[in-house]
Design a protein around this motif. Structure first.
Motif, short mmCIF file in Angstrom:
data_model
loop_
_atom_site.label_atom_id
_atom_site.label_comp_id
_atom_site.label_asym_id
_atom_site.label_seq_id
_atom_site.Cartn_x
_atom_site.Cartn_y
_atom_site.Cartn_z
N ALA A 91 23.03 12.24 51.93
CA ALA A 91 22.28 13.14 51.05
C ALA A 91 20.79 12.95 51.29
O ALA A 91 20.32 11.85 51.57
CB ALA A 91 22.64 12.87 49.59
N THR A 92 20.04 14.04 51.18
CA THR A 92 18.59 14.02 51.38
C THR A 92 17.93 13.17 50.29
O THR A 92 18.27 13.29 49.11
CB THR A 92 18.05 15.46 51.36
N GLU A 93 16.99 12.34 50.70
CA GLU A 93 16.26 11.50 49.75
C GLU A 93 14.77 11.82 49.77
O GLU A 93 14.20 12.08 50.82
CB GLU A 93 16.47 10.01 50.05
N ILE A 94 14.19 11.79 48.58
CA ILE A 94 12.75 11.99 48.45
C ILE A 94 12.17 10.77 47.75
O ILE A 94 12.72 10.30 46.75
CB ILE A 94 12.42 13.30 47.69
N THR A 95 11.09 10.26 48.31
CA THR A 95 10.38 9.14 47.70
C THR A 95 9.03 9.63 47.22
O THR A 95 8.28 10.25 47.98
CB THR A 95 10.19 7.99 48.72
N GLY A 110 9.22 6.56 42.84
CA GLY A 110 10.49 5.94 43.20
C GLY A 110 11.23 6.84 44.17
O GLY A 110 10.71 7.88 44.62
N THR A 111 12.47 6.49 44.49
CA THR A 111 13.29 7.26 45.42
C THR A 111 14.41 7.95 44.67
O THR A 111 15.08 7.33 43.83
CB THR A 111 13.86 6.34 46.52
N TYR A 112 14.62 9.22 45.00
CA TYR A 112 15.62 10.05 44.36
C TYR A 112 16.39 10.82 45.43
O TYR A 112 15.89 11.02 46.54
CB TYR A 112 14.96 11.06 43.40
N THR A 113 17.57 11.28 45.07
CA THR A 113 18.30 12.18 45.95
C THR A 113 17.90 13.60 45.59
O THR A 113 17.78 13.95 44.41
CB THR A 113 19.82 11.97 45.82
N LEU A 114 17.69 14.42 46.63
CA LEU A 114 17.30 15.81 46.45
C LEU A 114 18.53 16.68 46.71
O LEU A 114 18.93 16.90 47.85
CB LEU A 114 16.18 16.18 47.43
N PHE A 115 19.16 17.10 45.63
CA PHE A 115 20.29 18.02 45.72
C PHE A 115 19.78 19.43 45.42
O PHE A 115 18.75 19.61 44.77
CB PHE A 115 21.37 17.67 44.70
N THR A 116 20.52 20.42 45.87
CA THR A 116 20.22 21.81 45.53
C THR A 116 21.51 22.54 45.21
O THR A 116 22.59 22.14 45.66
CB THR A 116 19.50 22.54 46.67
#
Length: 192
Positions: A91-95, A110-116
């Motif tokens: 899954a794509t991650e955004i920090t 922090g780091t999160y998962t980028l879902f759509t």
């Protein structure tokens, strides 16, 4: 005698030369003392980084880039109305390196998962606390930290591989996510 030594040298060379299996290539040959290198992924991983005025990092996205390869993308390969990992493989991650606003919600660094959730005319953009996961199989709505809806836009030129980029704005940055014939813009704003 000279011919005898040449024949012996050729014979010895064939005995001690490593042989490649018919399915092995130099990239995938396993050396008994070394690593087994894999071929290039069909959806290679990429990273984009947005830097501020003093060149300090503000946000980074780590994602895999699937290719169109003459497939119908939205509504078929990526179904409408379902949670998507926003790429391929993991899954794509955004920090976020600073607290930023997404919509009207402040997101802590922090780091999160980028879902759509793609739909024909709009996408729901989701930042989620689950990280280091494969696909969207471990998506849990209760771990969402932010959700916003953004309109779908038509690209003037086809986008063969899923692509992302940041563009600075007066008060932050826009994250562009595009593939095939469409793209969306996700606004991130500095916290005042």
């Amino acid at each position: 005698m000279k011919k005898f030594f040449i024949i012996c040298a050729v014979f010895a060379g064939t005995l001690f030369t490593p042989q490649l299996n018919a399915q092995e290539t130099p990239e995938t040959t396993k050396d008994s003392d070394g690593p087994n290198f894999s071929k290039l992924d069909v959806s290679p991983m990429d990273v984009i980084l947005f830097r501020g005025e003093n060149n300090e990092p503000l946000a980074r996205v780590l994602y895999s880039r699937p290719q169109t390869r003459d497939r119908e993308i939205f509504g078929k390969l990526v179904p409408y109305g379902e949670v998507w990992r926003t790429g391929a493989n993991e899954a794509t991650e955004i920090t976020l390196y600073n607290d930023l606003m997404v919509g009207d919600k402040t997101i802590k660094k922090g780091t999160y998962t980028l879902f759509t959730i793609p739909r024909e005319k709009e996408w729901t953009i989701i930042l989620n606390n689950s990280t280091n996961i494969w696909g969207a199989y471990d998506y849990h709505v209760e771990k969402d930290v932010a959700r916003i809806t953004v309109p779908v836009r038509t690209s003037k030129t086809p986008i063969d591989a899923l692509s992302m980029s940041f563009s600075p704005t007066e008060n932050g940055a826009n994250l562009y996510i595009g593939w095939d014939d469409r793209y969306v813009v996700v606004p991130f704003k500095n916290v005042k």
